[in-house]
Design an enzyme around this catalytic site. Structure first.
Site, PDB file in Angstrom:
ATOM      1  N   SER A   1      -2.897  -7.710   2.870  1.00 47.57           N
ATOM      2  CA  SER A   1      -3.210  -7.610   4.304  1.00 47.57           C
ATOM      3  C   SER A   1      -3.665  -8.968   4.819  1.00 47.57           C
ATOM      4  O   SER A   1      -3.322  -9.375   5.923  1.00 47.57           O
ATOM      5  CB  SER A   1      -4.314  -6.577   4.541  1.00 47.57           C
ATOM      6  OG  SER A   1      -3.916  -5.320   4.086  1.00 47.57           O
TER       7      SER A   1
ATOM      8  N   ARG B   1      -2.033  -5.791  -8.551  1.00 44.03           N
ATOM      9  CA  ARG B   1      -0.797  -6.546  -8.339  1.00 44.03           C
ATOM     10  C   ARG B   1      -0.604  -7.596  -9.426  1.00 44.03           C
ATOM     11  O   ARG B   1       0.494  -7.848  -9.892  1.00 44.03           O
ATOM     12  CB  ARG B   1      -0.839  -7.244  -6.976  1.00 44.03           C
ATOM     13  CG  ARG B   1      -0.751  -6.309  -5.801  1.00 44.03           C
ATOM     14  CD  ARG B   1      -1.204  -6.969  -4.535  1.00 44.03           C
ATOM     15  NE  ARG B   1      -2.602  -7.389  -4.635  1.00 44.03           N
ATOM     16  CZ  ARG B   1      -3.327  -7.826  -3.624  1.00 44.03           C
ATOM     17  NH1 ARG B   1      -2.794  -7.925  -2.430  1.00 44.03           N
ATOM     18  NH2 ARG B   1      -4.588  -8.169  -3.782  1.00 44.03           N
TER      19      ARG B   1
ATOM     20  N   LYS C   1     -16.053  -7.056   7.219  1.00 42.01           N
ATOM     21  CA  LYS C   1     -15.031  -8.090   7.020  1.00 42.01           C
ATOM     22  C   LYS C   1     -14.470  -8.625   8.330  1.00 42.01           C
ATOM     23  O   LYS C   1     -13.508  -9.375   8.311  1.00 42.01           O
ATOM     24  CB  LYS C   1     -13.866  -7.503   6.208  1.00 42.01           C
ATOM     25  CG  LYS C   1     -14.019  -7.623   4.702  1.00 42.01           C
ATOM     26  CD  LYS C   1     -12.694  -7.237   4.059  1.00 42.01           C
ATOM     27  CE  LYS C   1     -12.762  -7.185   2.552  1.00 42.01           C
ATOM     28  NZ  LYS C   1     -11.552  -6.590   1.986  1.00 42.01           N
TER      29      LYS C   1
ATOM     30  N   HIS D   1       0.845  -1.207   0.000  1.00 36.80           N
ATOM     31  CA  HIS D   1       0.000   0.000   0.000  1.00 36.80           C
ATOM     32  C   HIS D   1       0.881   1.258   0.000  1.00 36.80           C
ATOM     33  O   HIS D   1       0.615   2.213  -0.730  1.00 36.80           O
ATOM     34  CB  HIS D   1      -0.872   0.056   1.263  1.00 36.80           C
ATOM     35  CG  HIS D   1      -1.937  -0.995   1.359  1.00 36.80           C
ATOM     36  ND1 HIS D   1      -2.125  -1.764   2.480  1.00 36.80           N
ATOM     37  CD2 HIS D   1      -2.896  -1.392   0.484  1.00 36.80           C
ATOM     38  CE1 HIS D   1      -3.148  -2.586   2.293  1.00 36.80           C
ATOM     39  NE2 HIS D   1      -3.634  -2.387   1.082  1.00 36.80           N
TER      40      HIS D   1
HETATM   41  O1  PNS Z   1      -9.070  -2.869   0.291  1.00 39.35           O
HETATM   42  P1  PNS Z   1     -10.355  -3.377  -0.271  1.00 39.35           P
HETATM   43  O2  PNS Z   1     -11.125  -4.111   0.803  1.00 39.35           O
HETATM   44  O3  PNS Z   1     -10.171  -4.194  -1.524  1.00 39.35           O
HETATM   45  O4  PNS Z   1     -11.226  -2.081  -0.667  1.00 39.35           O
HETATM   46  C1  PNS Z   1     -12.522  -2.216  -1.209  1.00 39.35           C
HETATM   47  C2  PNS Z   1     -13.232  -0.837  -1.263  1.00 39.35           C
HETATM   48  C3  PNS Z   1     -13.226  -0.162   0.094  1.00 39.35           C
HETATM   49  C4  PNS Z   1     -12.525   0.064  -2.255  1.00 39.35           C
HETATM   50  C5  PNS Z   1     -14.688  -1.101  -1.761  1.00 39.35           C
HETATM   51  O5  PNS Z   1     -15.253  -2.122  -1.004  1.00 39.35           O
HETATM   52  C6  PNS Z   1     -15.577   0.136  -1.665  1.00 39.35           C
HETATM   53  O6  PNS Z   1     -15.402   1.088  -2.391  1.00 39.35           O
HETATM   54  N1  PNS Z   1     -16.553   0.110  -0.733  1.00 39.35           N
HETATM   55  C7  PNS Z   1     -17.453   1.204  -0.472  1.00 39.35           C
HETATM   56  C8  PNS Z   1     -18.892   0.853  -0.854  1.00 39.35           C
HETATM   57  C9  PNS Z   1     -19.108   1.024  -2.346  1.00 39.35           C
HETATM   58  O7  PNS Z   1     -18.987   2.097  -2.904  1.00 39.35           O
HETATM   59  N2  PNS Z   1     -19.434  -0.098  -3.003  1.00 39.35           N
HETATM   60  C10 PNS Z   1     -19.649  -0.155  -4.436  1.00 39.35           C
HETATM   61  C11 PNS Z   1     -18.328  -0.349  -5.168  1.00 39.35           C
HETATM   62  S1  PNS Z   1     -18.589  -0.503  -6.891  1.00 39.35           S
END
Ligand code: PNS
Length: 161
Positions: free
Chosen positions: A130, A92, A43, A19
């Protein structure tokens, strides 16, 4: 002058050196970069949002144009509220691509003027996540070099419960 503000969203549970590699790259490209921690990911996180803010804050202190925020609800709503123009995400490997493409296109549908910018971390971080960091630590393996020092301290503090 046109300035570009980007949001780098994620769970960051915990922040890894992968990150941080992406944050360093983003900070060179964007005028402002906001690292945004999702509050209710569902989660079952290891670290609280407050702990994650603290660890990320310490890890990005060296970058003058990077700040930390938390958000809840839709990412596109948060991006709008921040008056940002772009979302930064890391890719990645090919395995990340499908999920990232789906999110990027869904976000584009919700907010057509918002761009998702993908960047690749350094190769040496291409296998760091993570989830694996937590699993390796829990099972007694070394995660040194994979996470910033403060995260290592916090993991040790917490123990291999
Ligand atoms: O690190 P991660 O868990 O892969 O991040 C995922 C994240 C936080 C980017 C995604 O879950 C998110 O944007 N969540 C907010 C809710 C939302 O907007 N959902 C629709 C996404 S298309």
């Amino acid at each position: 002058m046109n300035t570009v503000k980007a949001i780098y969203p994620g769970s960051f549970d915990p922040v890894t050196n992968g990150h941080l590699d992406l944050i360093a790259r983003g900070s060179r490209i964007f005028d402002q970069l906001v690292v945004a921690i999702l509050q209710n990911s569902g989660k079952n996180p290891l670290f609280t949002v407050e702990e994650r803010v603290e660890m990320l804050g310490a890890a990005v202190a060296e970058f003058g144009n990077v700040s930390i925020a938390t958000f809840d609800g839709l990412l596109v709503d948060f991006v709008r509220s921040q008056q940002a123009q772009a979302v930064l995400r890391g890719i990645r490997a090919i395995s990340d691509y499908e999920y990232e493409l789906q999110m990027a296109l869904m976000n584009r549908r919700l907010a057509p003027d918002l761009e998702t910018i993908f960047m690749m971390p350094a190769e040496k971080f291409s296998y760091v996540s993570s989830r694996l960091v937590k699993e390796i630590f829990r099972l007694g393996g070394s995660v040194e070099g994979l996470v910033p020092p403060l995260v290592l301290d916090k993991l040790k503090e917490r123990g291999r419960e």
